[in-house]
Design a protein around this motif. Structure first.
Motif, PDB file in Angstrom:
ATOM      1  N   GLN A   1       1.034  -1.142  -0.037  1.00 52.56           N
ATOM      2  CA  GLN A   1      -0.224   0.042  -0.009  1.00 52.56           C
ATOM      3  C   GLN A   1       0.593   1.269  -0.008  1.00 52.56           C
ATOM      4  O   GLN A   1       1.537   1.326   0.919  1.00 52.56           O
ATOM      5  N   VAL A   2       0.540   2.050  -1.013  1.00 54.83           N
ATOM      6  CA  VAL A   2       1.488   3.151  -0.974  1.00 54.83           C
ATOM      7  C   VAL A   2       1.051   4.401  -0.174  1.00 54.83           C
ATOM      8  O   VAL A   2      -0.333   4.482  -0.348  1.00 54.83           O
ATOM      9  N   GLN A   3       1.718   4.916   0.420  1.00 53.49           N
ATOM     10  CA  GLN A   3       1.281   6.082   1.229  1.00 53.49           C
ATOM     11  C   GLN A   3       2.451   7.350   1.125  1.00 53.49           C
ATOM     12  O   GLN A   3       3.806   7.025   1.276  1.00 53.49           O
ATOM     13  N   LEU A   4       1.900   8.556   0.944  1.00 49.57           N
ATOM     14  CA  LEU A   4       2.686   9.594   0.956  1.00 49.57           C
ATOM     15  C   LEU A   4       2.219  10.790   2.106  1.00 49.57           C
ATOM     16  O   LEU A   4       1.014  11.035   2.295  1.00 49.57           O
ATOM     17  N   VAL A   5       2.856  10.748   3.059  1.00 51.80           N
ATOM     18  CA  VAL A   5       2.487  11.516   4.410  1.00 51.80           C
ATOM     19  C   VAL A   5       3.237  12.826   4.537  1.00 51.80           C
ATOM     20  O   VAL A   5       4.430  12.728   4.492  1.00 51.80           O
ATOM     21  N   LEU A  18       9.214  28.341   4.802  1.00 55.46           N
ATOM     22  CA  LEU A  18       8.560  27.216   5.360  1.00 55.46           C
ATOM     23  C   LEU A  18       9.142  26.061   4.770  1.00 55.46           C
ATOM     24  O   LEU A  18       9.569  26.011   3.265  1.00 55.46           O
ATOM     25  N   ARG A  19       9.299  24.664   5.198  1.00 53.71           N
ATOM     26  CA  ARG A  19       9.869  23.656   4.539  1.00 53.71           C
ATOM     27  C   ARG A  19       8.635  22.404   4.552  1.00 53.71           C
ATOM     28  O   ARG A  19       8.196  22.232   5.778  1.00 53.71           O
ATOM     29  N   LEU A  20       8.279  22.067   3.306  1.00 53.15           N
ATOM     30  CA  LEU A  20       7.188  20.809   3.328  1.00 53.15           C
ATOM     31  C   LEU A  20       8.225  19.726   3.297  1.00 53.15           C
ATOM     32  O   LEU A  20       9.085  19.499   2.241  1.00 53.15           O
ATOM     33  N   SER A  21       7.542  18.638   3.870  1.00 47.49           N
ATOM     34  CA  SER A  21       8.356  17.061   3.745  1.00 47.49           C
ATOM     35  C   SER A  21       7.204  16.093   3.517  1.00 47.49           C
ATOM     36  O   SER A  21       6.119  16.394   3.685  1.00 47.49           O
ATOM     37  N   CYS A  22       7.309  15.286   2.606  1.00 52.48           N
ATOM     38  CA  CYS A  22       6.687  14.121   2.088  1.00 52.48           C
ATOM     39  C   CYS A  22       7.324  12.911   2.177  1.00 52.48           C
ATOM     40  O   CYS A  22       8.422  12.572   1.396  1.00 52.48           O
ATOM     41  N   LEU A  23       6.797  11.959   3.315  1.00 54.67           N
ATOM     42  CA  LEU A  23       7.572  10.620   3.329  1.00 54.67           C
ATOM     43  C   LEU A  23       6.623   9.708   2.434  1.00 54.67           C
ATOM     44  O   LEU A  23       5.514   9.529   2.870  1.00 54.67           O
ATOM     45  N   ALA A  24       7.498   8.934   1.641  1.00 57.13           N
ATOM     46  CA  ALA A  24       6.732   7.953   0.975  1.00 57.13           C
ATOM     47  C   ALA A  24       7.312   6.397   1.677  1.00 57.13           C
ATOM     48  O   ALA A  24       8.183   6.158   1.963  1.00 57.13           O
ATOM     49  N   SER A  25       6.171   5.609   1.359  1.00 57.34           N
ATOM     50  CA  SER A  25       6.284   4.086   1.751  1.00 57.34           C
ATOM     51  C   SER A  25       5.406   3.436   0.871  1.00 57.34           C
ATOM     52  O   SER A  25       4.520   3.663   0.140  1.00 57.34           O
ATOM     53  N   GLY A  26       5.662   2.026   0.755  1.00 61.36           N
ATOM     54  CA  GLY A  26       5.246   1.215  -0.195  1.00 61.36           C
ATOM     55  C   GLY A  26       5.652   1.250  -1.568  1.00 61.36           C
ATOM     56  O   GLY A  26       4.790   0.725  -2.328  1.00 61.36           O
ATOM     57  N   TYR A 109       0.680  11.708 -12.543  1.00 61.46           N
ATOM     58  CA  TYR A 109       0.971  11.145 -11.145  1.00 61.46           C
ATOM     59  C   TYR A 109      -0.308  10.473 -10.634  1.00 61.46           C
ATOM     60  O   TYR A 109      -1.441  10.429 -10.858  1.00 61.46           O
ATOM     61  N   ASP A 110       0.373   9.349 -10.008  1.00 60.68           N
ATOM     62  CA  ASP A 110      -0.484   7.994  -9.688  1.00 60.68           C
ATOM     63  C   ASP A 110      -0.664   8.328  -8.038  1.00 60.68           C
ATOM     64  O   ASP A 110      -1.839   7.692  -7.872  1.00 60.68           O
ATOM     65  N   PHE A 111       0.130   8.660  -7.299  1.00 68.75           N
ATOM     66  CA  PHE A 111      -0.304   8.517  -5.938  1.00 68.75           C
ATOM     67  C   PHE A 111      -0.024  10.149  -5.455  1.00 68.75           C
ATOM     68  O   PHE A 111       0.856  10.683  -5.702  1.00 68.75           O
ATOM     69  N   TRP A 112      -0.824  10.406  -4.164  1.00 68.27           N
ATOM     70  CA  TRP A 112      -1.092  11.863  -3.920  1.00 68.27           C
ATOM     71  C   TRP A 112      -0.944  11.809  -2.271  1.00 68.27           C
ATOM     72  O   TRP A 112      -1.290  10.823  -1.573  1.00 68.27           O
ATOM     73  N   GLY A 113      -0.240  12.876  -1.779  1.00 69.73           N
ATOM     74  CA  GLY A 113      -0.332  13.148  -0.283  1.00 69.73           C
ATOM     75  C   GLY A 113      -1.713  13.424  -0.022  1.00 69.73           C
ATOM     76  O   GLY A 113      -2.604  13.941  -0.768  1.00 69.73           O
ATOM     77  N   GLN A 114      -1.929  13.796   1.440  1.00 66.57           N
ATOM     78  CA  GLN A 114      -3.092  14.192   2.093  1.00 66.57           C
ATOM     79  C   GLN A 114      -3.265  15.666   2.223  1.00 66.57           C
ATOM     80  O   GLN A 114      -4.370  16.131   1.828  1.00 66.57           O
TER      81      GLN A 114
END
Length: 122
Positions: A1-5, A18-26, A109-114
């Protein structure tokens, strides 16, 4: 399961950073191109910046060129968006996204963060 947090964002005054971060898994992170998009109220989601899988190529929208920097740390499965000299017109919900296709095309783009809110006051 792909997650972008996503993390980061918030309320700042014009001129701040500001700095944004995006942690990917899966997913095999280093093989995916990553992008940042934003959507202001009543407007379509627009491209902000993108970076290829190795990090060797980046591309910014004209509206943020010279102010925003996209980077990635493949060992940490994370992509960043450093935003400097923020303006009120940068106010939007920001999204990270992943693609194995063209990093220049939103529909690839296939997967998106929240999504995370960035608000810049004047």
């Amino acid at each position: 399961q792909v997650q972008l947090v996503q993390s980061g964002g918030g309320l700042v005054q014009a001129g701040a950073s500001l700095r944004l971060s995006c942690l990917a898994s899966g997913l095999p992170f280093g093989t995916y191109n990553m992008g940042w998009f934003r959507q202001a109220p009543g407007k379509e989601r627009e491209f902000v910046a993108a970076i290829n899988g190795s990090g060797s190529t980046t591309y910014n929208a004209g509206s943020v060129k010279g102010r925003f920097t996209i980077s990635r740390h493949n060992g940490a499965n994370t992509v960043y968006l450093q935003m400097d000299s923020l303006k009120p017109e940068d106010t939007a919900v920001y999204y990270c996204a992943a693609t194995r296709g063209s990093m220049y095309l939103r529909y690839e783009y296939d997967f998106w963060g929240q999504g995370t809110q960035v608000t810049v006051s004047s």
